[in-house]
Design a protein around this motif. Structure first.
Motif, mmCIF file in Angstrom:
data_model
loop_
_atom_site.group_PDB
_atom_site.id
_atom_site.type_symbol
_atom_site.label_atom_id
_atom_site.label_comp_id
_atom_site.label_asym_id
_atom_site.label_seq_id
_atom_site.Cartn_x
_atom_site.Cartn_y
_atom_site.Cartn_z
ATOM 1 N N GLU A 65 -3.906 6.432 0.623
ATOM 2 C CA GLU A 65 -2.772 5.522 0.496
ATOM 3 C C GLU A 65 -1.406 6.175 0.703
ATOM 4 O O GLU A 65 -0.386 5.512 0.551
ATOM 5 N N HIS A 81 0.797 -1.224 7.123
ATOM 6 C CA HIS A 81 0.426 -0.132 6.228
ATOM 7 C C HIS A 81 1.583 0.818 5.968
ATOM 8 O O HIS A 81 1.612 1.488 4.942
ATOM 9 N N GLU A 118 -5.489 -5.485 -0.057
ATOM 10 C CA GLU A 118 -6.268 -5.190 1.164
ATOM 11 C C GLU A 118 -6.953 -6.479 1.630
ATOM 12 O O GLU A 118 -7.092 -6.745 2.817
ATOM 13 N N HIS A 172 1.180 1.020 -2.333
ATOM 14 C CA HIS A 172 -0.133 1.554 -2.710
ATOM 15 C C HIS A 172 -0.096 3.047 -3.039
ATOM 16 O O HIS A 172 -0.860 3.517 -3.874
ATOM 17 N N ILE A 222 3.237 -1.549 3.148
ATOM 18 C CA ILE A 222 2.494 -1.866 1.916
ATOM 19 C C ILE A 222 2.034 -0.608 1.174
ATOM 20 O O ILE A 222 1.827 -0.629 -0.034
ATOM 21 N N ASP A 223 1.871 0.507 1.908
ATOM 22 C CA ASP A 223 1.411 1.737 1.258
ATOM 23 C C ASP A 223 2.572 2.627 0.814
ATOM 24 O O ASP A 223 2.355 3.768 0.413
#
Ligand SMILES: [Fe+2]
Ligand SMILES: [Fe+2]
Length: 444
Positions: A200, A226, A138, A236, A229-230
């Protein structure tokens, strides 16, 4: 108790308990909110009564996460198919609505990741490494190009939306929860894990938002980032599940899981994203912006400026007169609704570097004007792929670019005193804007 001690006790209580979410949010940011643990407990009690979609036993969590990801993919495929068949945008009917939304969620985005802060002190315990890695990602591991909070601030800055208009207090709820969880993570570890589990898992509205921002000429890199990355396979979302599995004690697992669920439900306190977006009222926003501006403009106009026999100063002196004023501008042909705003004389007064009223309206306010004038007229789509603006950022020396070859410090030196007005200084200023992402997009 005397009146004075009574008063000072009341003052102390008032200091201990901020009376708005915004104040509590600020107090947590400043690092002094002694009542935030009690407040967090209250919020957890509030969330207790909400329904959730988590499975009854932790052993089903893996399947639950996979199922969630599959549903999101399906929902997005369905959305794209609808769009292919000519359906309008689902969320943002115009650019002003998108800018409004980006401002509404700014307090939450400004503390992205904050709920995981307390995990940092467990660096020597491998069970925490997934959560710590998430937090560090983050923060972009300290790289300004990858720091989520900075990416969002650059986005607002490019859109001319850094100065937030007053937001409803509830817009600070999720950010305040995140800060409070980050501060009290030791006492509320299961709740932090649960909140993280919910936050997440990328929702379908994240994908749709990214798609629609691109269509409106806005770099949705923050949102696209997001999505990636999530992700539930390795990102995440996956790490949030692994953290639960590693930190859930063998003894009392069910009680721990119940607390995880409570933390998960905190995500649902306040308005959900689609409902928030649908609250936007273009005309009400425009008139409210004009009403705020009215007082500052009421002595600024020459008396020869008249609309329907009243001077501009007279129009501006009267509280609540803005709808009438706008109607008068329309009646006198200054504004032609339902057409390209470029065809309205009024638009030429406010937009562009040589406009007579240059700078009177912020970028957001101009977008409100633009979209209100345009009404059903749709500007041509200028799709901006996510990451386009961010890809131009250099932050440092870029080989082959003579203006940035020495990096930002050299640019700054060329922008000092009156040197910025020389040809070299002007180029340096332009390069600085590009390198830092602090230049602004025109309204359109
Ligand atoms: Fe993030
Ligand atoms: Fe994340």
């Amino acid at each position: 108790m005397t009146v004075t001690t009574c008063k000072s006790a009341a003052n102390a209580a008032a200091k201990a308990a901020p009376d708005s979410l915004q104040q509590r949010y600020q107090a947590l940011l400043d690092g002094h909110d002694p009542s935030s643990a009690a407040w967090l407990t209250e919020q957890l009690t509030r969330a207790q009564s909400l329904p959730d979609d988590l499975p009854d036993t932790p052993s089903q969590l893996q399947a639950w996460s996979a199922n969630h990801a599959a549903q999101v993919a399906q929902g997005y495929a369905h959305y794209l198919e609808q769009r292919r068949q000519g359906a309008p945008r689902r969320y943002f009917s115009n650019r002003a609505q998108a800018l409004w939304f980006l401002q509404q969620v700014a307090p939450t985005k400004a503390v992205d990741g904050a709920w995981l802060h307390s995990t940092l002190s467990h660096w020597d315990d491998p069970r925490y490494h997934g959560l710590i890695t998430t937090y560090l990602e983050e923060l972009g591991a300290g790289d300004p190009r990858c720091n989520h909070v900075l990416i969002y601030r650059r986005l607002l800055s490019r859109l001319g939306c850094l100065e937030l208009a007053a937001l409803e207090d509830e817009r600070y709820l999720q950010g305040t929860l995140q800060l409070a969880l980050g501060q009290h993570g030791e006492a509320f570890l299961p709740e932090v894990i649960g909140y993280n589990l919910g936050y997440e898992q990328p929702p379908v509205h994240l994908l749709i938002t990214t798609y629609e921002l691109a269509e409106l000429g806005i770099d949705g890199h923050y949102f696209q980032l997001h999505v990636t990355i999530d992700n539930a396979a390795s990102g995440h979302a996956r790490k949030s599940l692994a953290a639960f599995q590693q930190l859930c004690p063998r003894e009392g697992a069910q009680a721990f899981y119940q607390r995880v669920r409570r933390g998960y439900r905190l995500n649902d306190l306040g308005l959900d994203t689609p409902s928030l977006i649908s609250r936007f009222d273009l005309q009400a926003e425009l008139f409210a912006a004009l009403e705020r501006k009215r007082v500052f403009g009421q002595f600024m106009h020459a008396d020869r400026c008249r609309v329907q026999n009243r001077t501009i100063n007279q129009w501006l002196a009267e509280p609540g007169a803005m709808p009438g004023f706008v109607a008068a501008l329309q009646a006198q042909g200054w504004i032609k609704r339902g057409l390209d705003p470029a065809q309205s004389r009024w638009w030429a007064l406010i937009e562009g570097p040589s406009a007579p009223m240059y700078g009177v309206f912020t970028a957001y306010e101009k977008q409100l004007w633009h979209d209100w004038i345009a009404a059903d007229w749709q500007p041509p789509i200028r799709r901006v792929a996510p990451g386009t603006w961010e890809a131009k950022l250099t932050f440092d020396a870029v080989p082959g670019n003579p203006m940035a070859a020495d990096g930002i410090p050299a640019l700054i030196a060329r922008m000092a005193g009156d040197r910025h007005a020389l040809p070299e200084g002007l180029l340096a200023t332009q390069a600085y804007c590009r390198a830092t992402g602090l230049d602004q997009e025109p309204a359109h």
